[in-house]
Design an enzyme around this catalytic site. Structure first.
Site, PDB file in Angstrom:
ATOM      1  N   GLU A  51     108.360  55.888 -95.416  1.00  0.00           N
ATOM      2  CA  GLU A  51     108.154  55.989 -93.975  1.00  0.00           C
ATOM      3  C   GLU A  51     108.449  57.422 -93.489  1.00  0.00           C
ATOM      4  O   GLU A  51     109.464  58.011 -93.864  1.00  0.00           O
ATOM      5  CB  GLU A  51     109.103  55.020 -93.268  1.00  0.00           C
ATOM      6  CG  GLU A  51     108.992  55.039 -91.748  1.00  0.00           C
ATOM      7  CD  GLU A  51     110.120  54.255 -91.059  1.00  0.00           C
ATOM      8  OE1 GLU A  51     111.286  54.372 -91.478  1.00  0.00           O
ATOM      9  OE2 GLU A  51     109.812  53.528 -90.101  1.00  0.00           O
ATOM     10  N   GLU A  70     116.655  44.573 -90.937  1.00  0.00           N
ATOM     11  CA  GLU A  70     115.241  44.818 -90.635  1.00  0.00           C
ATOM     12  C   GLU A  70     115.062  46.318 -90.676  1.00  0.00           C
ATOM     13  O   GLU A  70     115.705  47.033 -89.913  1.00  0.00           O
ATOM     14  CB  GLU A  70     114.893  44.289 -89.240  1.00  0.00           C
ATOM     15  CG  GLU A  70     115.112  42.811 -89.081  1.00  0.00           C
ATOM     16  CD  GLU A  70     114.247  42.001 -90.008  1.00  0.00           C
ATOM     17  OE1 GLU A  70     113.098  42.405 -90.262  1.00  0.00           O
ATOM     18  OE2 GLU A  70     114.736  40.969 -90.499  1.00  0.00           O
ATOM     19  N   GLY A  78     120.133  53.110 -94.547  1.00  0.00           N
ATOM     20  CA  GLY A  78     121.290  52.499 -93.893  1.00  0.00           C
ATOM     21  C   GLY A  78     121.405  51.022 -94.225  1.00  0.00           C
ATOM     22  O   GLY A  78     122.475  50.529 -94.595  1.00  0.00           O
ATOM     23  N   GLY A  79     120.302  50.308 -94.116  1.00  0.00           N
ATOM     24  CA  GLY A  79     120.306  48.856 -94.368  1.00  0.00           C
ATOM     25  C   GLY A  79     120.714  48.547 -95.797  1.00  0.00           C
ATOM     26  O   GLY A  79     121.506  47.640 -96.053  1.00  0.00           O
ATOM     27  N   CYS A 107     108.951  50.713 -85.602  1.00  0.00           N
ATOM     28  CA  CYS A 107     108.981  50.251 -86.993  1.00  0.00           C
ATOM     29  C   CYS A 107     107.615  49.718 -87.411  1.00  0.00           C
ATOM     30  O   CYS A 107     107.345  49.569 -88.597  1.00  0.00           O
ATOM     31  CB  CYS A 107     110.042  49.164 -87.151  1.00  0.00           C
ATOM     32  SG  CYS A 107     109.950  47.903 -85.895  1.00  0.00           S
ATOM     33  N   LYS A 159     128.382  47.135 -83.326  1.00  0.00           N
ATOM     34  CA  LYS A 159     128.683  48.521 -83.690  1.00  0.00           C
ATOM     35  C   LYS A 159     127.677  49.321 -82.885  1.00  0.00           C
ATOM     36  O   LYS A 159     126.495  49.372 -83.208  1.00  0.00           O
ATOM     37  CB  LYS A 159     128.473  48.723 -85.192  1.00  0.00           C
ATOM     38  CG  LYS A 159     129.232  49.853 -85.801  1.00  0.00           C
ATOM     39  CD  LYS A 159     128.744  51.249 -85.505  1.00  0.00           C
ATOM     40  CE  LYS A 159     127.383  51.642 -85.958  1.00  0.00           C
ATOM     41  NZ  LYS A 159     127.001  53.016 -85.696  1.00  0.00           N
TER      42      LYS A 159
HETATM   43  P1  NAP Z   1     119.658  54.382 -88.974  1.00  0.00           P
HETATM   44  O1  NAP Z   1     119.871  55.833 -89.127  1.00  0.00           O
HETATM   45  O2  NAP Z   1     119.573  53.565 -90.196  1.00  0.00           O
HETATM   46  O3  NAP Z   1     120.866  53.874 -88.045  1.00  0.00           O
HETATM   47  C1  NAP Z   1     121.033  52.498 -87.671  1.00  0.00           C
HETATM   48  C2  NAP Z   1     122.522  52.203 -87.568  1.00  0.00           C
HETATM   49  O4  NAP Z   1     123.058  52.054 -88.883  1.00  0.00           O
HETATM   50  C3  NAP Z   1     123.324  53.298 -86.919  1.00  0.00           C
HETATM   51  O5  NAP Z   1     124.283  52.684 -86.093  1.00  0.00           O
HETATM   52  C4  NAP Z   1     123.952  54.017 -88.080  1.00  0.00           C
HETATM   53  O6  NAP Z   1     125.205  54.556 -87.771  1.00  0.00           O
HETATM   54  C5  NAP Z   1     124.157  52.913 -89.086  1.00  0.00           C
HETATM   55  N1  NAP Z   1     124.113  53.403 -90.455  1.00  0.00           N
HETATM   56  C6  NAP Z   1     123.120  54.126 -91.032  1.00  0.00           C
HETATM   57  N2  NAP Z   1     123.413  54.387 -92.318  1.00  0.00           N
HETATM   58  C7  NAP Z   1     124.599  53.793 -92.572  1.00  0.00           C
HETATM   59  C8  NAP Z   1     125.432  53.701 -93.733  1.00  0.00           C
HETATM   60  N3  NAP Z   1     125.095  54.272 -94.879  1.00  0.00           N
HETATM   61  N4  NAP Z   1     126.578  53.025 -93.621  1.00  0.00           N
HETATM   62  C9  NAP Z   1     126.947  52.461 -92.448  1.00  0.00           C
HETATM   63  N5  NAP Z   1     126.209  52.517 -91.330  1.00  0.00           N
HETATM   64  C10 NAP Z   1     125.054  53.176 -91.374  1.00  0.00           C
HETATM   65  O7  NAP Z   1     118.337  54.084 -88.156  1.00  0.00           O
HETATM   66  P2  NAP Z   1     117.917  54.565 -86.676  1.00  0.00           P
HETATM   67  O8  NAP Z   1     117.606  56.016 -86.681  1.00  0.00           O
HETATM   68  O9  NAP Z   1     118.895  54.051 -85.710  1.00  0.00           O
HETATM   69  O10 NAP Z   1     116.546  53.770 -86.416  1.00  0.00           O
HETATM   70  C11 NAP Z   1     115.296  54.195 -86.899  1.00  0.00           C
HETATM   71  C12 NAP Z   1     114.838  53.327 -88.075  1.00  0.00           C
HETATM   72  O11 NAP Z   1     114.891  51.962 -87.708  1.00  0.00           O
HETATM   73  C13 NAP Z   1     113.410  53.564 -88.519  1.00  0.00           C
HETATM   74  O12 NAP Z   1     113.362  53.595 -89.909  1.00  0.00           O
HETATM   75  C14 NAP Z   1     112.660  52.355 -87.980  1.00  0.00           C
HETATM   76  O13 NAP Z   1     111.487  52.027 -88.690  1.00  0.00           O
HETATM   77  C15 NAP Z   1     113.703  51.295 -88.104  1.00  0.00           C
HETATM   78  N6  NAP Z   1     113.496  50.169 -87.198  1.00  0.00           N
HETATM   79  C16 NAP Z   1     113.224  48.933 -87.735  1.00  0.00           C
HETATM   80  C17 NAP Z   1     112.990  47.858 -86.885  1.00  0.00           C
HETATM   81  C18 NAP Z   1     112.703  46.490 -87.439  1.00  0.00           C
HETATM   82  O14 NAP Z   1     112.766  45.530 -86.694  1.00  0.00           O
HETATM   83  N7  NAP Z   1     112.384  46.350 -88.711  1.00  0.00           N
HETATM   84  C19 NAP Z   1     113.039  48.030 -85.494  1.00  0.00           C
HETATM   85  C20 NAP Z   1     113.336  49.303 -84.990  1.00  0.00           C
HETATM   86  C21 NAP Z   1     113.563  50.354 -85.872  1.00  0.00           C
HETATM   87  P3  NAP Z   1     125.362  56.076 -87.325  1.00  0.00           P
HETATM   88  O15 NAP Z   1     124.247  56.372 -86.378  1.00  0.00           O
HETATM   89  O16 NAP Z   1     126.696  56.078 -86.718  1.00  0.00           O
HETATM   90  O17 NAP Z   1     125.242  56.905 -88.549  1.00  0.00           O
END
Ligand code: NAP
Length: 527
Positions: free
Chosen positions: A391, A264, A244-245, A300, A183
């Site tokens: 965070e 993650e 999201g997760g 992260c 996706k």
């Molecule tokens: P995000 O807003 O959660 O988006 C990640 C993906 O999930 C996007 O493709 C988003 O789709 C989808 N998504 C989000 N909410 C959803 C829901 N309710 N239902 C279905 N799909 C959903 O995160 P991001 O802005 O891309 O990344 C930043 C975050 O990632 C930070 O919190 C960071 O700490 C974390 N991160 C963690 C790691 C790790 O390894 N633990 C590594 C890097 C980043 P859409 O964009 O289409 O809405």
């Protein structure tokens, strides 16, 4: 060349009617390419094709999967400057970062190739029969891991290569024998399409079944939701926010057939500044000012929480951290939405009662740039306010001054699960403060001694995960070759004819892997 379409296996398809563009945060304008979101019909087609491909792909040898993964690495490199420029235009990140992240992605792909070419990762174990055992004969039992089936991968906004289309989740799932449907992240759909084209070329060059990989565009959350609900999808890899997760985890649990979600997520990565280290280590403020602002704080593993016991040295540290951090030139964030979320979350955090801002970059900055902020609070304030535990994705950190060591331990014990924890200690302080260290170990996936949490090495001993909400399953890592274990399940053959067993379990051990035979690790054949 970009098309803006979806890859359904090797077919480019753009039948949907929702269109979107990516954004260049440095220029503060949209990029030209129009992308088309996958329709419900295209989503179904991609999943059904991957289920079909799984029938063949699950039996492909480790050597052939290795050739496929290496071909993905080669084809990704062949995208050359086009990939780097697209990455930069969709993120505002500098070229050096793009090149570095590509190197990491290539290394991950080749590491999984080496792992599956060698083959011992399947954890084969054999307990041979004992027909003379009393009161009942013992059967012959042989176990190894087998792939789960089609995996959906959601990449993160902040790692368009290493945690996205051909990133760690995709590489590990393909290595395990699972087809992948990505996706694509809407913020870097162009980077995603280019990498997807490289994977499709690799599929064709190495004769992999069509459908082993698909890439679907989305401008919002609908495509992801439909994918998670699809009955032929058997596992999810997610990197992103806790919100999201968690949403996807709950959705997967509500299915008729619940499936595992390896999410993650975000973390505040606590750093404990032990008293003697604060006295002796004069470099601490600079070290942490750099780590908090690295990549505009968009990691992260960003250190969002610094913990110490009240002292003159802690006061001096906070003052100097503030002085150091405002000297750093602010940088651009990945996207206006991320910049907006940063400003809102940071404003909300510092508006909480009894939180004081110690440093705030005050000069004007361009659109989409983030001003770094350091705030402080007392231990008792932190303990009772859950908002301060969340965070703030960006260059923000909260320094908490605890009343005493007992309060420090209570704070650590009350933290949510974290990806990392760091101990800044002088000689002997780790033994002196062992309760603190052990409390921290109980909350994190990786503990760091006298360093910074930013920077995640890719190697077998890395654990990138941790207790919830750092991840949805603390028993696994998302980085390093052990990430492959998320996509397999153990499977036993009982009294199965030798010639019908997979090579990994045959008496003659034709691929010479390490197996546990009757309790002993060996590469020997069974006579
Ligand atoms: P995000 O807003 O959660 O988006 C990640 C993906 O999930 C996007 O493709 C988003 O789709 C989808 N998504 C989000 N909410 C959803 C829901 N309710 N239902 C279905 N799909 C959903 O995160 P991001 O802005 O891309 O990344 C930043 C975050 O990632 C930070 O919190 C960071 O700490 C974390 N991160 C963690 C790691 C790790 O390894 N633990 C590594 C890097 C980043 P859409 O964009 O289409 O809405």
């Amino acid at each position: 060349m970009l098309t803006g379409k979806n890859y359904i296996g090797n077919k480019l398809s753009g039948e949907g009617n929702i269109f979107f563009k990516t954004f260049n945060p440095l220029l503060n304008e949209e990029n030209n390419q129009v992308f088309v979101e996958a329709s419900t019909k295209e989503i179904d087609e991609a999943v059904m094709l991957s289920a079909q491909a799984f029938k063949q792909y699950r039996n492909i040898s480790g050597k052939d999967k290795a050739a496929f993964l290496n071909a993905i690495a080669d084809e990704t490199l062949a995208l050359d400057d086009k990939l780097i420029q697209t990455y930069c235009s969709e993120t505002g990140l500098p070229e050096a970062r793009a090149i570095g992240e590509r190197g990491r992605t290539i290394f991950q792909l080749r590491s999984f190739a080496d792992l599956v070419a060698e083959g011992s990762w399947v954890d084969a174990s054999i307990d041979t029969e004992n027909p003379d055992r009393l009161p009942l004969p013992k059967p012959d039992l042989r176990k190894m891991t087998i792939p789960l089936g089609p995996v959906v991968v959601f990449g993160a906004s902040n790692f368009p290569l290493a945690y996205s289309t051909a990133g760690g989740d995709t590489a590990s799932a393909l290595a395990a024998g699972c087809p992948v449907i990505v996706k694509s992240h809407p913020m870097h759909a162009g980077t995603g399409e280019l990498v997807a084209s490289a994977i499709i070329k690799a599929v064709q060059k190495t004769g992999m079944p069509n459908g082993v990989f698909s890439n679907l565009n989305s401008s919002g959350i609908d495509v992801g939701i439909q994918l998670v609900k699809h009955s032929e999808v058997k596992a999810i890899g997610f990197t992103g926010s806790i919100r999201g997760g968690r949403a996807l985890f709950d959705l997967a649990a509500q299915r008729k057939e619940p499936i595992p979600v390896f999410a993650e997520m975000g973390s505040i990565n606590p750093v404990v500044l032990l008293p003697q280290a604060l006295k002796e280590n004069k470099n601490l403020p600079k070290l942490y000012a750099d780590s908090i602002t690295l990549g505009t704080g968009q990691f992260c593993t960003n250190p969002g929480l610094l913990l110490g016991v009240k002292s003159d040295e802690l006061t001096e540290f906070v003052k100097r951290l503030g002085e150091e951090i405002v000297q750093i030139e602010p940088s651009v964030m990945l996207h206006p939405n991320i910049a907006k979320a940063y400003h809102e979350n940071e404003n909300n955090a510092v508006a909480q009662s009894d939180v004081n801002v110690v440093a705030n970059y005050t000069n004007n900055v361009k659109s989409n740039f983030a001003k770094q902020v350091v705030a402080t609070a007392l231990g008792k304030t932190f303990l009772k306010n859950p908002v301060l535990h969340q965070e703030v994705f960006g260059p923000y950190s909260l320094v908490v001054a605890c009343e005493d060591v007992e309060e420090l331990e209570a704070i650590i014990s009350n933290l949510e699960g974290q990806l990392t924890g760091t101990i800044m200690a002088a000689e002997k302080e780790v033994t002196e403060y062992i309760n603190i260290v052990e409390a921290l170990q109980n909350r994190v996936g990786r503990i760091i001694y006298n360093g910074v949490p930013t920077g995640v090495e890719v190697c077998p001993s890395m654990v990138h995960g941790g207790p919830y909400p750092a991840s949805t399953d603390s028993r696994f890592t998302a980085v390093g070759i052990n990430a492959i274990k998320r996509w397999v399940r153990p499977f036993s053959y009982q009294n199965w004819p030798n010639e019908l067993l997979p090579d990994e379990l045959k008496d003659e051990n034709p691929i010479q892997i390490i197996r546990e035979v009757n309790g002993k690790k060996t590469t020997n054949e069974i006579k």
